[in-house]
Write an enzyme that holds these catalytic residues in place. Structure first.
Site, mmCIF file in Angstrom:
data_model
loop_
_atom_site.group_PDB
_atom_site.id
_atom_site.type_symbol
_atom_site.label_atom_id
_atom_site.label_comp_id
_atom_site.label_asym_id
_atom_site.label_seq_id
_atom_site.Cartn_x
_atom_site.Cartn_y
_atom_site.Cartn_z
ATOM 1 N N ASP A 1 0.813 -1.218 0.000
ATOM 2 C CA ASP A 1 0.000 0.000 0.000
ATOM 3 C C ASP A 1 0.844 1.265 0.000
ATOM 4 O O ASP A 1 0.553 2.229 -0.702
ATOM 5 C CB ASP A 1 -0.929 0.020 1.222
ATOM 6 N N GLU B 1 2.424 -0.963 4.835
ATOM 7 C CA GLU B 1 1.142 -1.549 4.435
ATOM 8 C C GLU B 1 0.084 -1.050 5.408
ATOM 9 O O GLU B 1 0.360 -0.904 6.606
ATOM 10 C CB GLU B 1 1.224 -3.071 4.492
ATOM 11 N N LYS C 1 -3.968 -1.628 6.710
ATOM 12 C CA LYS C 1 -5.147 -2.482 6.647
ATOM 13 C C LYS C 1 -6.211 -1.984 7.624
ATOM 14 O O LYS C 1 -5.933 -1.742 8.792
ATOM 15 C CB LYS C 1 -4.780 -3.932 6.980
#
Length: 276
Positions: free
Chosen positions: A90, A110, A112
């Site tokens: 990401d 990343e 989430k």
């Protein structure tokens, strides 16, 4: 179109089809935020270390990963079925050029987001097939994060540090109980260690059960049966009360990890630093 898809997925989840995807609107926003902060972090690193050259890239190919593995042992990195296979964290990758002209990773991030229970309760939305539940059973889609972690670990198998950051938010990543009040005044308690809600244990495999919200960038070496083993642990950060990450908080974590990476790379950046 993306908003319509997001609304449709959320509606399916509420109707009891289960959390078929974590990529709802909040998750997309969270992913975009960490991507934007990576550019800010790279700029700040350039200001803090003007003698060094940094670059940002969004993806890493499997070919590059295999090439890095082959440098360690020719038996590694042999298998590749899809020529253009790649991973796209990401937040992408920030790298620094070393004294030999090689690019070395300093930060991979990343983001989430999983679990909208707090938002649903605050809005008075009941979920489940019969619309009579306060919370949804957490899904397993978050386990996809392990793939990118493993791929970056392979790419960096020859390094003694691992600058992978996983930013988590949402009701599936609580570290303490949270009281949430519905519009009608009824209070709902989200129990952080409930098996149907918490998904942190699905991710701590990537840090060997070491502490979360901790900089684990420097690899740990342990002895087992007379053999020394190097552990590459992801640094997992979560908003334990169900809050949201803001840009500055993420930037501070990423800078901390990046500085650790540069410290570990010190001998390979020596000429550039002393030259200035």
């Amino acid at each position: 179109m993306k908003k319509e898809q997001s609304d449709r997925l959320s509606e399916q989840q509420i109707e009891g089809q289960g959390p078929i995807s974590i990529f709802h609107e909040d998750a997309q926003v969270h992913d975009k935020e960490v991507s934007n902060t990576s550019m800010i972090v790279m700029n700040r690193l350039s200001e803090e270390f003007p003698m060094l050259t940094f670059r940002y890239r969004k993806e890493l190919s499997k070919k590059e990963i295999n090439e890095a593995l082959k440098k360690i042992d020719n038996y590694l990195g042999q298998t590749l079925f899809v020529e253009n296979a790649k991973i796209i964290p990401d937040g992408g990758l920030i790298e620094v050029k070393d004294d030999n002209g090689n690019w070395r990773v300093v930060v991979v991030s990343e983001a989430k987001h999983q679990g909208k229970d707090i938002e649903n309760i605050q809005r008075g939305v009941l979920v489940g097939k019969n619309r009579n539940q306060d919370t949804m059973v957490a899904g397993n889609a978050i386990e996809r994060a392990h793939k990118n972690i493993s791929e970056i670990a392979n790419f960096m198998l020859g390094e003694n540090y691992f600058p992978y950051i996983l930013f988590l938010e949402g009701s599936n990543f609580l570290t303490e109980n949270v009281n949430v009040t519905r519009p009608d005044g009824r209070e709902v308690i989200l129990t952080y260690n409930a098996g149907d809600l918490n998904r942190l244990d699905r991710l701590t495999a990537s840090n060997y059960g070491m502490p979360i919200n901790t900089n684990l960038c420097e690899n740990k070496f342990v002895k087992c049966n007379g053999v020394t083993i190097m552990l590459q642990a992801a640094s997992i950060y979560t908003k334990g009360k169900g809050g949201h990450w803001n840009d500055e908080d993420m930037i501070n974590v990423m800078l901390d990890i990046a500085r650790t990476s540069l410290k570990m790379l010190g001998k390979d950046l020596f000429i550039q630093i002393t030259r200035k």
